[in-house]
Write an enzyme that holds these catalytic residues in place. Structure first.
Site, PDB file in Angstrom:
ATOM      1  N   ASP A 419      24.913  -4.114 -54.360  1.00  0.00           N
ATOM      2  CA  ASP A 419      25.841  -5.230 -54.535  1.00  0.00           C
ATOM      3  C   ASP A 419      25.983  -5.250 -56.375  1.00  0.00           C
ATOM      4  OD1 ASP A 419      26.386  -7.949 -54.308  1.00  0.00           O
ATOM      5  OD2 ASP A 419      24.607  -8.502 -53.433  1.00  0.00           O
ATOM      6  N   GLU A 422      29.204  -5.111 -60.386  1.00  0.00           N
ATOM      7  CA  GLU A 422      31.179  -4.924 -60.603  1.00  0.00           C
ATOM      8  C   GLU A 422      30.884  -5.140 -61.975  1.00  0.00           C
ATOM      9  OE1 GLU A 422      29.777  -7.275 -58.591  1.00  0.00           O
ATOM     10  OE2 GLU A 422      30.760  -6.640 -56.886  1.00  0.00           O
ATOM     11  N   ASP A 493      31.291 -11.218 -50.413  1.00  0.00           N
ATOM     12  CA  ASP A 493      31.921 -12.863 -49.603  1.00  0.00           C
ATOM     13  C   ASP A 493      33.061 -13.208 -49.330  1.00  0.00           C
ATOM     14  OD1 ASP A 493      29.485 -11.744 -50.247  1.00  0.00           O
ATOM     15  OD2 ASP A 493      29.501 -13.369 -52.393  1.00  0.00           O
TER      16      ASP A 493
END
Ligand code: MIG
Length: 769
Positions: A419, A422, A493
């Protein structure tokens, strides 16, 4: 920059072009990669190719700047129109101004350079922009100031797909996007320019034929797909090279196969990864998570995996386990294993700054973290507070990170979920100039941003493979082209809102067409509170999603299947059981993906490309080539308008025979997801079980539909790489109007203990799941 074409020269499979006047020392180049794949290249950086998506022999050769001896165009000649390059499958004409036109094998144009006027519209003055921002409008516009730009003509009947996980519908025409991996907590909507993943690959389906363009530039790039003008699209980059691959095909499937020939195909995953996964951010303790597993079994819900979100860690420190909330985590994991439930743990990239914490100390000692231009280790903030960022572009750091997974392997964990890669950061974005490594060179955040998730996933995959010898199960949120070799994905999300249920379909379809077919959405929605009805409908899509995981955010309504009353629990059970029944079929599709790149879950346009009625179809999809799913995605709807393409179809539930190229209205009470099976299909199934490992090779059910057809079926041990040495079975299954003929094409693994034949008759309702 390039004016009149004077001449060309050839070097192996590369053709270089000379233009009149000053071409600033840059000789543009066309390289024939195969009969259907052409690379277009201008070396603006002077550093040659630097692909991180194309690996293996091809990637090595390209990045080393070496041409190929064994690939040749059929002919190259200088003619009035320009330099004409012919391969067996296409013609490329390079003219004045380095304008490149592509023609198919019949000589018809596939894609032409745009030669008309540029229409720059919608420009906004800086003061106006400031005002808008002041009022609180989030102004996101794709800048037209990209230094490197390529303009190409659009035909009226071109449809555009791909581009990874972008929000919105299936057809991307008329929209503009940016490639900059972004974690944006607001509900994702059609107008979003970017999301977590950057896959700069677009596919165009034409009236005749198809093509793809892979713009292999991992800097910030953009694609304006006919927003600026109906007549052309353009893509561009702020930095790097003009470096794109043109992939010609008779159809979209050939284009995907070409793209995944370049960037790699998703390898087989372990069979259990196709089971049902339960997750939630906020399972705070040993007691709570044990309760989830027990409820799962008590409610007779098949389940193969429970995910441990950041709650399991000690102060959000990666590769640790909280000993206050867990009395004995190892025991929890092994007890789960006894129940047939695997454990997946989240791993974030940010490493907590803390003296004495081994991962931090070791990483500091070995120089594993990104630095400021001044040479200090760069600190930002994520869950653990002050945190540092592993420099995953450095092969040494990847190896170190990979080895850290030993902690999880020793605990008995079976997969990792990456997770925040980015990378996300709480104290503002990482500055452009933070120093990162790109393989053997120094680089910066600006250039490495879009590769961060990719390199993290690669580190996890390679580490896990070495530590366990099994097929590594790595889920990633951020990625770049080629990440499909290392990780599967989820769409991040989403929210428990109907528009996100609707978006799940085109988003997964476009991910699949972008090479990353093992994809799923958070079933039930991550943010916001789910309703019973929305949950039931989402389970009906989850049932057919490659990654079938119920996941939800901390603070939202509890979202396990038993939280919505008896009726929705029964519906959940029905669709999880259907999923388990379909596992051998889905496993076959996974094998197909590994061999061809064609995704398991796919839009109708991949199978029926000539049919105008499917090119924009956002609310149906196919699981493989034999099953069409038409889920209900509207609140309150109890019927569904279904489009069936050509051929004869059978309603999975009622056995009704329906002639395709037709719209029908199907009754769809809350427990019905309309499903159609193609005539002549054989669907391999398992008898119902609580998890996939139970006696998986004992009995194969063959469900045959009226008609004729011939299908392949694949079987192996479902865990490691022995299949690559031949330890698998491949069967050919023929359905000759109800007569079954099974042939073994390859035998390298134990055969099924038995078969059960189920003949589906016309108008006979489904007796099983
Ligand atoms: O935004 O680890 O997308 O799945 O549950 C919070 C907590 C950080 C974001 C992920 C989500 C996960 C959550 N994470």
């Amino acid at each position: 920059m390039y004016s009149k074409l004077i001449n060309y020269r050839m070097d192996k499979n590369r053709i270089y072009f000379q233009y009149e006047g000053d071409q600033e020392g840059k000789e543009p180049c066309i390289e024939v990669i195969s009969d259907a794949i052409i690379n277009v290249f201008i070396d603006y950086t002077g550093m040659g190719h630097c692909s991180r998506a194309i690996e293996g022999e091809l990637g090595k050769r390209l990045n080393a700047g070496i041409g190929a001896e064994d690939i040749k165009p059929e002919s190259v000649s200088l003619e009035a129109s320009g330099v004409v390059i012919k391969t067996k499958l296409m013609t490329v004409i390079v003219g004045d101004g380095f304008q490149v036109d592509f023609y198919d094998r019949f000589g018809d144009p596939l894609s032409l350079a745009y030669r008309g006027e540029r229409k720059k519209s919608g420009e906004i003055s800086l003061p106006a922009l400031e005002l808008l921002k002041k009022e609180g409008h989030a102004v996101s516009k794709v800048s037209v100031d990209y230094r490197i730009q390529e303009l190409r003509s659009l035909d009226e009947d071109d449809y555009i797909y791909g581009l990874g996980d972008k929000a919105g519908g299936l057809n991307k025409r008329c929209y503009a996007y940016e490639m900059w991996n972004s974690d944006i907590p607001d509900p994702h909507e059609d107008c979003f320019k970017s999301l977590y993943k950057s896959i700069p690959f677009m596919l165009v389906s034409k009236y005749e034929g198809a093509y793809g363009i892979f713009f292999d530039n991992h800097n910030k790039t953009c694609f304006d797909l006919g927003k600026e003008s109906e007549e052309y699209y353009w893509f561009g980059a702020e930095e790097g090279n003009l470096d794109y691959y043109f992939i010609a095909g008779d159809n979209l499937k050939e284009v995907i196969t070409g793209y995944t020939y370049l960037t790699g195909r998703p390898p087989m995953q372990q069979l259990w990864t196709l089971g049902f996964h339960q997750s939630r951010w906020g399972y705070g303790s040993e007691k709570e998570i044990r309760g989830i597993a027990e409820e799962m079994r008590k409610n007779q819900l098949p389940c193969d995996c429970i995910h441990f979100d950041i709650d399991y860690m000690d102060h959000f420190k990666v590769f640790t386990w909280n000993q206050e909330t867990y009395e004995d985590a190892r025991k929890v994991i092994s007890d789960f294993k006894d129940m047939g439930i695997k454990t997946v743990t989240i791993i974030d990239p940010g490493v907590k700054v803390e003296k004495g914490y081994n991962v931090y100390e070791e990483g500091m000692e070995q120089g594993c973290f990104a630095r400021t231009p001044e040479g200090e280790v760069y600190v930002n903030e994520v869950w653990p507070g002050d945190a540092v960022y592993p420099d995953f572009g450095d092969p040494k750091v990847r190896r170190w990170w990979g080895k850290n997974h030993q902690f999880l392997v020793d605990m008995g964990v079976d997969g990792v979920w990456n997770d925040m890669n980015e990378p996300a950061s709480f104290r503002g974005p990482l500055p452009d100039d933070v120093v990162f490594t790109d393989e053997d060179q120094e680089s910066s955040h600006k250039h490495m941003h879009n590769l961060y998730g990719h390199n993290m996933a690669k580190a996890a995959y390679e580490g896990w493979k070495e530590l366990t010898g099994k097929r590594p199960f790595v889920i990633t949120r951020a990625c770049y082209s080629g990440s499909q070799k290392y990780a599967v994905g989820w769409t991040g999300d989403n929210h428990s809102i109907w528009s996100h249920l609707r978006m799940a379909i085109p988003q997964m379809c476009n991910m699949g067409m972008s090479g990353m077919g093992f994809i799923g959405t958070d079933v039930g929605g991550f943010g916001s509170d789910c309703t019973p009805e929305l949950f039931a409908r989402w389970m009906q899509i989850g049932c057919f999603s490659p990654l079938f995981r119920n996941h939800c955010a901390q603070g939202q309504r509890m979202q396990e299947p038993w939280q919505f009353g008896e009726k929705v629990l029964a519906i959940s059970r029905k669709y999880i059981r259907l999923r388990y029944a379909l596992l051998p079929y889905i496993y076959d599709l996974m094998r197909e993906s590994e061999l061809t790149g064609i995704p398991m879950l796919r839009p109708l346009v991949l199978e029926y490309e000539k049919d105008e009625d499917v090119k924009n179809r956002n609310d149906e999809f196919m699981l493989g080539d034999r099953m069409l799913i038409a889920p209900v995605v509207e609140q309150g709807a109890r019927e569904k308008l279904v489009y069936l393409p050509e051929g004869i179809w059978y309603d999975y539930w009622t056995g009704e025979e329906i002639l395709g190229e037709n719209f029908i209205i199907r009754e769809a009470p809350l427990d019905v997801c309309p499903i159609y099976v193609k005539a002549g299909a054989v669907i391999p199934k398992y008898p119902i079980r609580m998890n996939v490992d139970e006696e998986k090779d004992d009995l194969l059910v063959l469900e045959m539909y009226p008609g004729k057809g011939c299908w392949r079926h694949y079987q192996d041990n479902g865990t490691d790489f022995a299949y690559r040495d031949g330890a698998y079975n491949e069967y050919e299954i023929k359905n000759d109007s109800g007569e079954l003929n099974v042939q073994i094409l390859h035998q390298g693994y134990k055969l099924y203990g038995g078969y059960e034949l189920r003949l589906r008759e016309k108008d006979e309702p489904m007796k099983f799941v």
